[in-house]
Structures are given as structure tokens and as C-alpha cells.
Design an enzyme around this catalytic site. Structure first.
Site, PDB file in Angstrom:
ATOM      1  N   LYS A   1       1.796  -3.444   7.185  1.00 56.50           N
ATOM      2  CA  LYS A   1       2.139  -3.642   5.771  1.00 56.50           C
ATOM      3  C   LYS A   1       3.628  -3.337   5.533  1.00 56.50           C
ATOM      4  CE  LYS A   1      -0.565  -4.749   3.015  1.00 56.50           C
ATOM      5  NZ  LYS A   1      -1.124  -6.097   2.671  1.00 56.50           N
TER       6      LYS A   1
ATOM      7  N   GLY B   1      -3.936  10.219  14.372  1.00 53.86           N
ATOM      8  CA  GLY B   1      -2.803   9.930  13.474  1.00 53.86           C
ATOM      9  C   GLY B   1      -3.165   9.960  12.001  1.00 53.86           C
TER      10      GLY B   1
ATOM     11  N   TYR C   1      -2.158  -0.389  10.946  1.00 52.11           N
ATOM     12  CA  TYR C   1      -2.343  -1.051   9.641  1.00 52.11           C
ATOM     13  C   TYR C   1      -1.134  -0.806   8.749  1.00 52.11           C
ATOM     14  CZ  TYR C   1      -3.502  -1.348   4.715  1.00 52.11           C
ATOM     15  OH  TYR C   1      -3.431  -1.601   3.367  1.00 52.11           O
TER      16      TYR C   1
ATOM     17  N   ARG D   1      -6.743  11.701  -0.786  1.00 53.94           N
ATOM     18  CA  ARG D   1      -6.411  10.334  -1.160  1.00 53.94           C
ATOM     19  C   ARG D   1      -6.347  10.252  -2.679  1.00 53.94           C
ATOM     20  NH1 ARG D   1      -5.214  10.449   3.307  1.00 53.94           N
ATOM     21  NH2 ARG D   1      -5.697   9.060   5.027  1.00 53.94           N
TER      22      ARG D   1
ATOM     23  N   THR E   1       0.828  -1.210   0.000  1.00 57.73           N
ATOM     24  CA  THR E   1       0.000   0.000   0.000  1.00 57.73           C
ATOM     25  C   THR E   1       0.862   1.259   0.000  1.00 57.73           C
ATOM     26  OG1 THR E   1      -1.515   1.296   1.380  1.00 57.73           O
ATOM     27  CG2 THR E   1      -0.113  -0.257   2.528  1.00 57.73           C
ATOM     28  N   ASP E   2       0.302   2.343  -0.495  1.00 52.34           N
ATOM     29  CA  ASP E   2       1.002   3.637  -0.418  1.00 52.34           C
ATOM     30  C   ASP E   2       1.114   4.109   1.035  1.00 52.34           C
ATOM     31  OD1 ASP E   2      -1.692   4.326   0.044  1.00 52.34           O
ATOM     32  OD2 ASP E   2      -1.819   5.725  -1.642  1.00 52.34           O
ATOM     33  N   GLU E   3       0.346   3.494   1.942  1.00 50.72           N
ATOM     34  CA  GLU E   3       0.347   3.957   3.334  1.00 50.72           C
ATOM     35  C   GLU E   3       1.657   3.655   4.055  1.00 50.72           C
ATOM     36  OE1 GLU E   3      -3.320   3.619   5.498  1.00 50.72           O
ATOM     37  OE2 GLU E   3      -4.470   3.510   3.644  1.00 50.72           O
TER      38      GLU E   3
ATOM     39  N   ARG F   1      -9.817  10.914  12.911  1.00 46.11           N
ATOM     40  CA  ARG F   1      -9.110   9.652  13.168  1.00 46.11           C
ATOM     41  C   ARG F   1      -7.746  10.019  13.766  1.00 46.11           C
ATOM     42  NH1 ARG F   1      -7.973   6.465   7.676  1.00 46.11           N
ATOM     43  NH2 ARG F   1      -9.927   5.439   8.096  1.00 46.11           N
TER      44      ARG F   1
END
Ligand code: TYD
Length: 338
Positions: free
Chosen positions: A150, A274, A146, A210, A121-123, A272
Site C-alpha cells: 500500500k 512483525g 501488505y 487498533r 491505510t494507516d498501516e 503474527r
């Protein structure tokens, strides 16, 4: 050609399963049928002679070894994926997203001739301030449990590639949307809330951006990647992004416009913790190889919203898990406090 797809009853995994079957692959789908799985996602291939479903866990080493034996390709889409849930229960993310990947790496390591493609993921890069874009070699700076799970999985992939000379392809993708995405995610949630005339809980100021990619455009990118899988030892990271970065508030407004619902349904709620402000991938390498998304965001969103309008309610009934309970836990206090 034979593929083992993990997590093939989830959102992206099920689009991949259907795409591979259409392309002539023999597909085994290993899925634990958690809350994120929906058997309806693969109903149209359920009786196909080249499709096999196995209910099981990617952390089950023996099962994974058996299923990977004889597969030309293992494609990992099994994961816990929702940032908000990772704030509530980080442990399951470590188990599935990290230990599960190690189990796959162990199975594939024992079988030269089986390629491994892992979905990331780009996260993993954390928030990318404008006008920046994360290239394939950008440093990891995950913000949520999450994203950290990853990133940790990617580090295990790297360690196996270095230690055992494995060639592993890692797909880092921007936010994917489209039909069959779980209602916990932003676009399906806001679409279903708008349809019901219920408040749409927008985190913070809603100016977070996003990068949005339609799921079938992801599947096309994957097709290209699979045609040109590198065999050289190492981690081969591929960035798959649309380049279309949109503020959450704008996405919410577009959904209201498409459904002819008042924008007043968009309800700011507590942010949310963070919360990353912006994700942006540099996908120029994949573009240079000949891939480009076929749908603009406006078209893909219209198609997605139309799908949820027609199928959302009935489809949600066939999902595993208790969404109402999750919704209350995640949003009850937020919506009461506004
Ligand atoms: P999400 O679909 O959870 O994907 P991710 O966090 O992995 O990018 O959320 C997309 C964006 O929408 C993100 O910036 C958080 C925001 N969002 C809301 O404002 N309200 C919500 O209820 C949800 C689920 C997300």
C-alpha cells in the site's frame, strides 16, 4: 455523475457501491471476484438501472481504460488486504496493490476530467507508539508485505502527481469493521468462532491496539470527501479515523459478552511475525471539515455481531474461495501447539 468503483464486491467496496447508488450515482463495479469478493454483498443493487457489474482485473490496462472513459470518478477499493495472507503470499499483493494502481493511474492520466480516489491505510506508517498519532505528512514505515504494497502504491500515486500534474485523493483509514467483512479478519473471525463455541485465536499477548471505524461511518466520510474533491495537482491525503483505539483482547472479550459466550474461548496463540503494536491516526483535519463517526465502537460492534449471528453462516456460503483450507493453513499448527 458516473463512477467506476474497483473491488466493489468486497467488504468496503460493496458498502461504497450501495451508498453511491443510493446517492444517485451511476456506478460501474469492476471486480476480479477473488476469494475476497462475495456477490451477495451487492445483491440488493444487482438489478438497479444505474448499476453495472464487470468481472475483470485492475491490471488489465485496456479494460480499465475503456471503463474509466467517461467516468467522472474512479474509486479504487480493489486490493489484497489481509496482513496474514501477505506473509504467506506476498507476490499477489505487489501485483494487485501496486501494479493495479499503476494501471489505474495510466488510465486516468489519459483522461483529464476523471478524478481518482485511492484507498490506502494507516498501516503505511507502521506501529505508532502511544500516545502518538500519525498526521497526513508522517513518514512511511510499513511492517508487513501488505502495508509495504500500500505504501508502494502511494509512492506511485505521488510520482504520477508530480510527473503529470495529476490531482489524486488518497484515503488513509483505520481498521474498518461491519457487516459483509470477510471471515479472515479479526472481528468476523472471532464472532463466528464464538458463535460456534470454538477457540478464538488471539495473537501474542492481545494487547495490540487498533483504531476501529464502522463501515457506514467510512462511507459518510467518503461522501464528504467526494463533495469537496480538490482539483489542484498533487496528492491529497485524507485521514479517516474514529479515535477509538481498543486492545485486541478487549475486543475479543466484548464479542464474548455480546454473544454470552465464555471468555475462556479466547485462546492465545503464536503471534503474527512483525505484528504492529498500535495504529493511531490524527484525523483532526477531516473533523474540522465537519465529519465525525456516528457510532461509538460499542454500538457498531453490537450491530456487527448481531448481523453475523443472523446472516454470517448463509452469507459465508456465497463467498468465493476455500476459507476452511486457509483457516487450517493459518491456524492449524497454532491451535494444535497452544
Ligand atoms: P486484522 O483484522 O487482520 O487487521 P490488521 O492486521 O490489518 O489490523 O487484525 C486486527 C488485529 O487483530 C491485529 O492486531 C491482529 C489481531 N488478530 C488476532 O489476534 N487473531 C487473529 O486471528 C486475527 C485475524 C487478527
Amino acid at each position: 455523475m458516473r463512477a467506476l468503483v474497483t473491488g466493489g464486491c468486497g467488504f468496503i467496496g460493496s458498502h461504497v457501491v450501495r451508498g453511491l447508488i443510493a446517492d444517485g450515482w451511476e456506478v460501474t463495479n469492476l471486480d476480479r471476484m477473488t476469494y475476497a469478493a462475495n456477490p451477495a454483498n451487492v445483491a440488493e443493487v444487482a438489478d438497479h438501472p444505474r448499476y453495472r457489474f464487470v468481472e475483470g482485473d485492475i491490471c488489465d490496462g485496456q479494460l480499465v481504460r475503456e471503463l474509466a472513459a467517461g467516468a467522472d470518478l474512479v474509486l479504487n477499493f480493489a486490493a489484497e488486504t489481509h496482513v496474514d495472507r501477505s506473509l504467506l503470499e506476498p507476490g499477489v499483493f505487489v501485483r494487485t496493490d501496486v501494479e493495479g494502481v499503476v494501471t489505474l493511474l495510466e488510465a486516468v492520466r489519459e483522461q483529464p476530467g476523471t478524478a481518482l480516489v485511492h484507498m490506502s491505510t494507516d498501516e503505511v506508517f507502521g506501529s505508532i507508539p502511544a500516545p502518538g498519532e500519525a498526521a497526513e505528512d508522517a513518514p512511511f514505515a510499513p511492517s508487513s508485505p501488505y502495508a509495504a504494497s500500500k505504501a508502494a502504491a502511494e509512492l506511485m500515486v505521488r510520482a504520477y502527481a508530480e510527473t503529470y500534474g495529476m490531482a489524486v485523493t488518497v484515503l488513509r483509514c483505520c481498521n474498518v469493521y461491519g457487516p459483509n467483512q470477510h471471515l479472515e479478519k479479526f472481528i468476523p473471525l472471532f464472532t463466528m468462532r464464538a458463535l460456534a463455541g470454538e477457540p478464538m485465536p488471539l495473537y501474542g499477548d492481545g494487547l495490540q491496539e487498533r483504531e476501529w471505524l464502522f463501515v457506514e461511518d467510512f462511507v459518510d466520510a467518503l461522501r464528504l470527501v467526494l463533495r469537496e474533491l480538490p482539483a489542484a495537482p498533487g496528492v491529497h491525503a485524507v485521514h479517516i479515523g474514529s479515535g477509538e483505539r481498543v486492545a485486541n483482547r478487549r475486543v475479543a472479550e466484548l464479542i464474548c459478552e455480546l454473544l454470552e459466550r465464555p471468555a475462556e474461548l479466547i485462546t492465545p496463540v503464536a503471534d503474527r511475525p512483525g505484528h504492529d503494536r498500535r495504529y493511531a491516526l490524527d484525523s483532526s483535519r477531516l473533523r474540522a471539515r465537519g465529519w465525525a463517526p456516528r457510532r461509538r465502537f460499542a454500538e457498531g460492534l453490537a450491530e456487527t455481531v448481531a448481523w453475523y449471528r443472523e446472516h454470517g453462516e448463509a452469507w459465508a456460503q456465497t463467498a468465493n474461495g476455500d476459507f476452511a483450507r486457509y483457516f487450517e493453513r493459518q491456524y492449524g499448527a497454532r491451535l494444535a501447539r497452544r
